[in-house]
Design an enzyme around this catalytic site. Structure first.
Site, short mmCIF file in Angstrom:
data_model
loop_
_atom_site.label_atom_id
_atom_site.label_comp_id
_atom_site.label_asym_id
_atom_site.label_seq_id
_atom_site.Cartn_x
_atom_site.Cartn_y
_atom_site.Cartn_z
N ASP A 44 30.96 50.73 36.61
CA ASP A 44 32.26 51.09 37.16
C ASP A 44 32.57 52.56 36.93
O ASP A 44 33.28 53.18 37.71
CB ASP A 44 33.36 50.20 36.56
CG ASP A 44 34.64 50.28 37.39
OD1 ASP A 44 34.57 49.91 38.58
OD2 ASP A 44 35.68 50.72 36.87
N CYS A 135 39.16 47.30 46.95
CA CYS A 135 39.05 47.64 45.53
C CYS A 135 40.44 47.74 44.92
O CYS A 135 40.77 47.03 43.97
CB CYS A 135 38.29 48.95 45.35
SG CYS A 135 38.24 49.49 43.65
N TYR A 139 41.56 44.43 42.88
CA TYR A 139 41.67 44.41 41.42
C TYR A 139 43.07 43.97 40.99
O TYR A 139 43.24 43.28 39.97
CB TYR A 139 41.31 45.78 40.82
CG TYR A 139 39.85 45.87 40.44
CD1 TYR A 139 38.86 45.89 41.42
CD2 TYR A 139 39.44 45.89 39.11
CE1 TYR A 139 37.52 45.95 41.10
CE2 TYR A 139 38.10 45.95 38.77
CZ TYR A 139 37.15 45.98 39.76
OH TYR A 139 35.81 46.01 39.43
N TYR A 164 45.17 46.06 35.23
CA TYR A 164 45.10 45.78 36.66
C TYR A 164 46.25 44.90 37.16
O TYR A 164 46.45 44.80 38.37
CB TYR A 164 43.73 45.16 37.00
CG TYR A 164 42.62 46.17 36.81
CD1 TYR A 164 42.60 47.36 37.54
CD2 TYR A 164 41.61 45.96 35.87
CE1 TYR A 164 41.61 48.30 37.34
CE2 TYR A 164 40.61 46.90 35.67
CZ TYR A 164 40.61 48.07 36.41
OH TYR A 164 39.64 49.01 36.21
N GLU A 206 32.63 44.08 46.77
CA GLU A 206 33.35 43.76 45.54
C GLU A 206 32.77 42.50 44.89
O GLU A 206 32.52 42.46 43.69
CB GLU A 206 34.84 43.55 45.83
CG GLU A 206 35.63 44.83 46.08
CD GLU A 206 35.70 45.73 44.84
OE1 GLU A 206 35.69 45.20 43.73
OE2 GLU A 206 35.75 46.95 45.00
#
Lengths: 219, 255
Positions: A44, A135, A139, A164, A206
């Site tokens: 990441d 994304c 998240y 998140y 993802e």
């Protein structure tokens, strides 16, 4: 129904599969071995570096001054705050900054970031937003779902979920969705199909990113 | 030692993996399953389509003497697409409508991201490596392919003299770019060379296994129209690559 709501409906099976993914569930209930989670921290970091480039393109491509300023702020925050936070977070898993920088992108990370960068470079604003939303919004979706359950014992996973599921992250997600709905308010069916394709591709990446972190990957 | 010779020495295992891939041997021997070759046809068609914007994206940063040759590459790629369409129609394969496999999609994004974010020399490295890999791959098929094979036109295209001349031209130009590059850029070029060869190996593997997009169902859409192989090697790309190595008749290139 707004465009982003239609995109969400189209991608829902993939997003649901993410919530059911053992890697994601393992963060939620704390059962994920830290050694496995470290793969995510490393990959990441490399992802985030490339992800930030999209906001640079967004500054260049946005028409409204307000939008340009917002993307510039996100770019600044990503490069000068978030990456540093990621390095601090990595240290809690005994990963050094040198290790982060030296990490080789695995095939899925490379393919996903190449897709994002390419779309940001040769697409218009609506395409750029459709590529990055799975994304940013995804998240948030996962963070909020995990926050609804019992918190894991491992504080590091709790912090991950908290980040998140945070209001700041939700505000950013809402802002991006509003941007896409505005950019694409008068799209033709053909253009909407293109945006749907991009949104689904990023959603697939993802899901594949969790697979990669769960199973490991190599060239 | 030249830049390319250095890389070839370093990456010898990858070149071996390409040349010895079972897809090529089975195509050459005529034992490749029809559906396997059909998978490759559909996926490579998508790849060649995407190669056009890749080349186009290189042109703004190219030295002027490369503008004409790169425009010629686009023209040749359009002819390649027609070759695919003719071959597919001849054998009854539905070419269009197949979603990209993961490897095909990843390779295409790699090309385009490289063109948009890297230096011209780095982009040119990818172009050279991909074209040479195709040339070398189809040389393997050429060596023993039955003359009446429906795939002979592909051999004539990529293993033919015109394409060989084009690859040699690219090689010379890449060496010039590598000589002019600084050490850091050469390192990046070397890495892109390696990645391109990795994608080439992965592409043959994808075609052999009908990889699709793991984790996503119905990724390779069902193709209702089955293959109906019918050899007709009459269509070729003769001359498509010839102009690549010929000087600009206006005499204005490179000025």
């Amino acid at each position: 129904m707004s465009l982003t709501e239609r995109l969400y409906e189209a991608a829902r099976p993939i997003w649901d599969a993410q919530l059911e993914h053992p890697f994601v569930k393992g963060i939620g209930d704390g059962s994920l071995p830290p050694e496995t989670f470290k793969r995510w921290v490393l990959q990441d970091y490399r992802y985030l570096k490339e992800f930030s480039r999209i906001f640079a393109w967004a500054v260049a491509k946005a028409q409204r001054l307000e939008s340009m300023g917002w993307y510039a702020q996100v770019l600044n925050m990503t490069l000068n705050t978030e990456m540093a936070l990621h390095r601090s977070y990595a240290a809690r898993f005994e990963i050094t900054p040198e290790e982060l920088e030296a990490t080789v992108m695995w095939p899925t990370t490379r393919a996903y970031t190449d897709f994002l960068v390419r779309t940001a470079a040769d697409g218009d604003m609506s395409e750029l937003l459709a590529a990055l939303l799975p994304c940013a919004w995804g998240y948030l979706h996962i963070g909020q779902a995990l926050a609804d359950g019992a918190p894991p014992e491992d504080q590091r996973y709790r912090d991950w979920i908290e980040q998140y599921a945070s209001d700041e992250f939700a505000e950013a997600g809402d802002w991006l969705r509003t941007e896409l709905d505005r950019e694409a308010r008068d799209v033709t069916p053909e253009k909407e199909e293109r945006l749907r394709e991009i949104f689904l591709l990023s959603s697939r990446y993802e899901l594949r990113f969790w697979d990669m972190c769960w199973n490991g990957e190599s060239w | 030692m030249s830049f390319i010779a250095q890389q070839d020495q370093r990456l010898a295992p990858l070149w071996k993996a390409i040349r010895s891939h079972r897809f090529l041997a089975d195509t050459r021997d005529g034992t490749i399953p029809d559906q396997t070759f059909a998978t490759w046809l559909r996926q490579d068609y998508l790849f060649v389509e995407a190669a056009i914007p890749f080349i186009a994206a290189l042109i703004p940063r190219a030295p002027t003497q490369h503008w004409g040759p790169l425009a010629g590459v686009i023209s040749a790629l359009e002819k390649e697409l027609k070759l695919f369409e003719e071959r597919a129609a001849q054998v009854g394969v539905q070419l269009r409508g197949a979603p990209p496999s993961f490897t095909c999609h990843a390779y295409v994004q790699f090309l385009l991201a490289t063109a948009h974010t890297r230096s011209y020399a780095e982009g040119y490295t990818v172009l050279y490596a991909a074209e040479r890999a195709y040339h070398e791959s189809w040389l393997v098929v050429k060596d023993g392919l039955a003359p009446d094979s429906p795939w002979m036109p592909f051999v004539e295209n990529w293993a033919g003299e015109d394409f060989a001349g084009y690859v040699t031209y690219l090689e010379g130009e890449l060496e010039t770019l590598a000589e002019a590059a600084g050490p850091a850029e050469r390192v990046r070029m070397a890495e892109l060379y390696r990645l391109t060869l990795l994608y080439e190996v992965a592409f043959w593997e994808m075609a052999s296994t009908a990889e699709g997009w793991p984790g996503v169902e119905d990724d390779l859409a069902p193709v209702t129209q089955g293959p109906n192989w019918n050899p007709d090697p009459s269509k070729t790309l003769e001359g498509a690559w010839t102009h690549m190595t010929q000087p600009d008749p206006t005499g204005e290139d490179g000025t």
